[in-house]
Motif scaffolding. Sequence first.
Motif, short mmCIF file in Angstrom:
data_model
loop_
_atom_site.label_atom_id
_atom_site.label_comp_id
_atom_site.label_asym_id
_atom_site.label_seq_id
_atom_site.Cartn_x
_atom_site.Cartn_y
_atom_site.Cartn_z
N GLN A 57 44.71 -3.37 -2.44
CA GLN A 57 43.56 -3.79 -1.65
C GLN A 57 42.45 -2.77 -1.84
O GLN A 57 42.65 -1.70 -2.40
CB GLN A 57 43.91 -3.91 -0.16
N GLY A 58 41.26 -3.12 -1.35
CA GLY A 58 40.12 -2.21 -1.48
C GLY A 58 39.65 -1.71 -0.13
O GLY A 58 39.51 -2.48 0.82
N LEU A 59 39.41 -0.41 -0.06
CA LEU A 59 38.79 0.22 1.11
C LEU A 59 37.32 0.38 0.77
O LEU A 59 36.95 1.25 -0.02
CB LEU A 59 39.46 1.56 1.39
N SER A 84 42.43 5.38 -5.60
CA SER A 84 41.64 5.60 -6.80
C SER A 84 40.25 5.02 -6.57
O SER A 84 40.11 3.85 -6.20
CB SER A 84 42.29 4.91 -8.01
N GLY A 85 39.21 5.84 -6.75
CA GLY A 85 37.85 5.37 -6.54
C GLY A 85 37.35 4.58 -7.74
O GLY A 85 37.34 5.08 -8.86
N PRO A 106 31.90 5.72 -5.77
CA PRO A 106 32.87 4.63 -5.74
C PRO A 106 32.38 3.44 -4.91
O PRO A 106 31.87 3.61 -3.80
CB PRO A 106 34.10 5.28 -5.10
N LEU A 107 32.54 2.25 -5.48
CA LEU A 107 32.24 1.02 -4.75
C LEU A 107 33.30 0.78 -3.68
O LEU A 107 33.00 0.33 -2.58
CB LEU A 107 32.19 -0.16 -5.70
N PHE A 108 34.54 1.07 -4.04
CA PHE A 108 35.65 0.99 -3.09
C PHE A 108 36.79 1.84 -3.62
O PHE A 108 36.79 2.26 -4.79
CB PHE A 108 36.10 -0.45 -2.84
N TYR A 109 37.73 2.11 -2.75
CA TYR A 109 38.93 2.85 -3.13
C TYR A 109 40.09 1.89 -3.22
O TYR A 109 40.40 1.17 -2.27
CB TYR A 109 39.22 3.97 -2.13
N LEU A 110 40.72 1.88 -4.39
CA LEU A 110 41.88 1.03 -4.61
C LEU A 110 43.10 1.71 -4.00
O LEU A 110 43.36 2.89 -4.25
CB LEU A 110 42.09 0.84 -6.11
#
Length: 386
Positions: A57-59, A84-85, A106-110
């Motif tokens: 998921q993405g944070l 992972s960013g 980073p757009l999001f953190y995996l």
Amino acid sequence: MMAPVPDHSAASDDQIEIVGAGPAGLVCAIVLAKANRRVTVREWHKDVGHRFHDDFQGLENWTDAQDVLDELAEAGIEADFDHSGLTEGVVFDSRARTHRVHGAKPLFYLLRRGSAPGSLDRAPLAQAQAAGVEVRFNDRVTATSGNMILAGGPRRADIIAVGYVFDTAMPDGAWLAFGPELAPKGYAYLLVNEGRGTVASCIFTGFRDQAHYLAATVSYFERHAGLQMQNARGFGGFGNVRLPRTAMQGGNPVIGEHAGFQDALAGFGLRYAMRTGQLAAESLVRGTDYSRAWRQSLQPGLSAGVVNRFMFNRTGARGLDYLIGKLGANDTRSVLATAYRLSFTKRLVLPLARFRYREPLKDRSCDHVVCDCVWCQHGLHDPSGV
């Protein structure tokens, strides 16, 4: 659902009980414990992460100028979960043309969800226990008390995601696609990192036909992204979107998806969940108003998300292609940040959007009778639950 009758004998005056051991509840517990409060987390399942299957998921990292990991650090939460960013990815338009999106940050953190070591669910559990929090599993709460915070997760399904987690030799990457044949009113995504992957259709309506949309999504990414899956395992999840008025129930703060805190456009709710956990804890420690705190911190972004969803529901393929082009032509994080600001125009549209944005999402395909959709199989349908 009728609110449970408060049972003020369930907790002592100096003990705080949190219902639910998801990220919102555990962040809340950690903040309280570090402020020297006695905290018990009560989780009715046997372990954390029961709704997830080690899927990616993405944070999200665009709704605030501050990096989300720095925000967690300021709250006393360590980012000791695997993450992972991602600063770039690919978005397909309606003609399957590729648009590369990118951000200076980073757009999001995996990250991974579930009960496995390194997941977002397992790591904060260890932090909470190290801080002195008592966590009780297989402990179903049926009545609220005066010193209780409710973090029981989604109470209905406005969004479902159905997909596969798998092993792969593909290179790392993130791919996003739109289209009613893949995910009605939603999107399809493919995430790959270090030999593991997640592919899913995230749909906002048509739940009963989830298998059809998943098959179309897999075929699409095989053709356009070179999807290769080994040891594929199916999974499903669901989310609840609601713009609450107070986020209080029987005098108790309600946090995370239990209150409906979720991005109405894309379903990115993890940052909202953890922030509401922090805000609820701080309101108890400082004796401040939780409703006022979340409104000041979150309501503008949540409201912008409602307007975004309202507009998305009414945007055709040509309009969507135009917006995708804008994402690829500029720093994507900045474009998304602008989209989640509650501008003057969006304030004007908000009353209509709040009244109408859910209407196209009412899932008339599912009557909850002999249905295999994710919500019917795994949702919380017991009206007696807190």
